[in-house]
Write a protein that holds these residues in place. Structure first.
Motif, PDB file in Angstrom:
ATOM      1  N   UNK A 238       0.829  -1.208   0.000  1.00 40.99           N
ATOM      2  CA  UNK A 238       0.000   0.000   0.000  1.00 40.99           C
ATOM      3  C   UNK A 238       0.866   1.261   0.000  1.00 40.99           C
ATOM      4  N   UNK A 239       2.133   1.117   0.392  1.00 41.29           N
ATOM      5  CA  UNK A 239       3.058   2.245   0.376  1.00 41.29           C
ATOM      6  C   UNK A 239       3.471   2.496  -1.072  1.00 41.29           C
ATOM      7  N   UNK A 240       3.261   3.703  -1.597  1.00 42.07           N
ATOM      8  CA  UNK A 240       3.598   3.975  -2.996  1.00 42.07           C
ATOM      9  C   UNK A 240       5.095   3.871  -3.289  1.00 42.07           C
ATOM     10  N   UNK A 241       5.937   3.953  -2.268  1.00 40.20           N
ATOM     11  CA  UNK A 241       7.379   3.852  -2.477  1.00 40.20           C
ATOM     12  C   UNK A 241       7.856   2.407  -2.598  1.00 40.20           C
ATOM     13  N   UNK A 242       6.989   1.443  -2.280  1.00 43.22           N
ATOM     14  CA  UNK A 242       7.365   0.028  -2.327  1.00 43.22           C
ATOM     15  C   UNK A 242       6.770  -0.603  -3.579  1.00 43.22           C
ATOM     16  N   UNK A 243       7.644  -1.181  -4.403  1.00 43.62           N
ATOM     17  CA  UNK A 243       7.142  -1.852  -5.604  1.00 43.62           C
ATOM     18  C   UNK A 243       7.167  -3.365  -5.436  1.00 43.62           C
ATOM     19  N   UNK A 244       8.194  -3.891  -4.779  1.00 42.06           N
ATOM     20  CA  UNK A 244       8.310  -5.326  -4.545  1.00 42.06           C
ATOM     21  C   UNK A 244       8.662  -5.570  -3.080  1.00 42.06           C
ATOM     22  N   UNK A 245       8.155  -6.666  -2.542  1.00 37.50           N
ATOM     23  CA  UNK A 245       8.500  -7.058  -1.178  1.00 37.50           C
ATOM     24  C   UNK A 245       8.718  -8.563  -1.172  1.00 37.50           C
ATOM     25  N   UNK A 246       9.915  -8.988  -0.821  1.00 37.06           N
ATOM     26  CA  UNK A 246      10.223 -10.418  -0.808  1.00 37.06           C
ATOM     27  C   UNK A 246       9.485 -11.096   0.339  1.00 37.06           C
ATOM     28  N   UNK A 247       9.327 -12.401   0.209  1.00 43.39           N
ATOM     29  CA  UNK A 247       8.674 -13.186   1.264  1.00 43.39           C
ATOM     30  C   UNK A 247       9.436 -13.040   2.582  1.00 43.39           C
ATOM     31  N   UNK A 248      10.772 -13.048   2.494  1.00 41.80           N
ATOM     32  CA  UNK A 248      11.583 -12.927   3.705  1.00 41.80           C
ATOM     33  C   UNK A 248      11.373 -11.580   4.378  1.00 41.80           C
ATOM     34  N   UNK A 249      11.302 -10.508   3.591  1.00 44.19           N
ATOM     35  CA  UNK A 249      11.099  -9.176   4.150  1.00 44.19           C
ATOM     36  C   UNK A 249       9.730  -9.072   4.819  1.00 44.19           C
ATOM     37  N   UNK A 250       8.719  -9.636   4.197  1.00 45.14           N
ATOM     38  CA  UNK A 250       7.369  -9.610   4.771  1.00 45.14           C
ATOM     39  C   UNK A 250       7.344 -10.415   6.065  1.00 45.14           C
ATOM     40  N   UNK A 251       8.006 -11.572   6.069  1.00 48.07           N
ATOM     41  CA  UNK A 251       8.050 -12.405   7.268  1.00 48.07           C
ATOM     42  C   UNK A 251       8.735 -11.682   8.417  1.00 48.07           C
ATOM     43  N   UNK A 252       9.882 -11.057   8.140  1.00 51.15           N
ATOM     44  CA  UNK A 252      10.618 -10.341   9.183  1.00 51.15           C
ATOM     45  C   UNK A 252       9.794  -9.168   9.702  1.00 51.15           C
ATOM     46  N   UNK A 253       9.125  -8.474   8.827  1.00 52.40           N
ATOM     47  CA  UNK A 253       8.274  -7.363   9.245  1.00 52.40           C
ATOM     48  C   UNK A 253       7.120  -7.848  10.122  1.00 52.40           C
ATOM     49  N   UNK A 254       6.501  -8.956   9.744  1.00 54.01           N
ATOM     50  CA  UNK A 254       5.415  -9.525  10.543  1.00 54.01           C
ATOM     51  C   UNK A 254       5.925  -9.956  11.913  1.00 54.01           C
ATOM     52  N   UNK A 255       7.087 -10.598  11.944  1.00 48.46           N
ATOM     53  CA  UNK A 255       7.640 -11.062  13.217  1.00 48.46           C
ATOM     54  C   UNK A 255       8.010  -9.884  14.114  1.00 48.46           C
ATOM     55  N   UNK A 256       8.602  -8.846  13.546  1.00 47.10           N
ATOM     56  CA  UNK A 256       8.951  -7.655  14.326  1.00 47.10           C
ATOM     57  C   UNK A 256       7.700  -6.996  14.899  1.00 47.10           C
TER      58      UNK A 256
END
Length: 113
Positions: free
Chosen positions: A48-66
């Protein structure tokens, strides 16, 4: 039996940990597990952030865990104030008290107004 052409990989085995568990320590207090937050929702929020075009599975997982760790930490700190009021249910005033009293949450001051 290993498949033909398979490369053996050394996997460290933590001491005194059962199957599916990590060694107990300050950073890994219990059994290994996946994220509790739905990763698809977290990824949707990231995208939803206009500055983000791609997000890897690992990045999403780390963000969720944090996020999970942050919510757990602030909830535990707020629960101390609920217990002082002889309650078991967190109220907004408990979160306000935790945010006001703990320096690590200073960036949240005024956000619940």
């Amino acid at each position: 039996m290993a498949a033909a052409g398979a490369v053996p990989v050394a996997v460290p085995v933590p001491d005194a940990a059962g199957p599916g568990e990590e060694a107990a320590g300050p950073l890994c207090p219990g059994p290994a597990r996946g994220a509790r937050l739905p990763l698809a929702r977290v990824k949707a929020l990231v995208k939803a952030d206009p500055d983000v075009s791609l997000a890897s599975h690992e990045a999403v997982f780390v963000l969720a865990r944090a996020t999970e760790l942050f919510v757990e930490t602030i909830a535990k700190d707020a629960y101390v104030y609920a217990q002082q009021g002889k309650r078991k249910t967190l109220q907004r005033k408990d979160l306000d008290n935790a945010i006001e009293a703990i320096d690590e949450f200073a960036f949240l001051e005024g956000t619940l107004d």
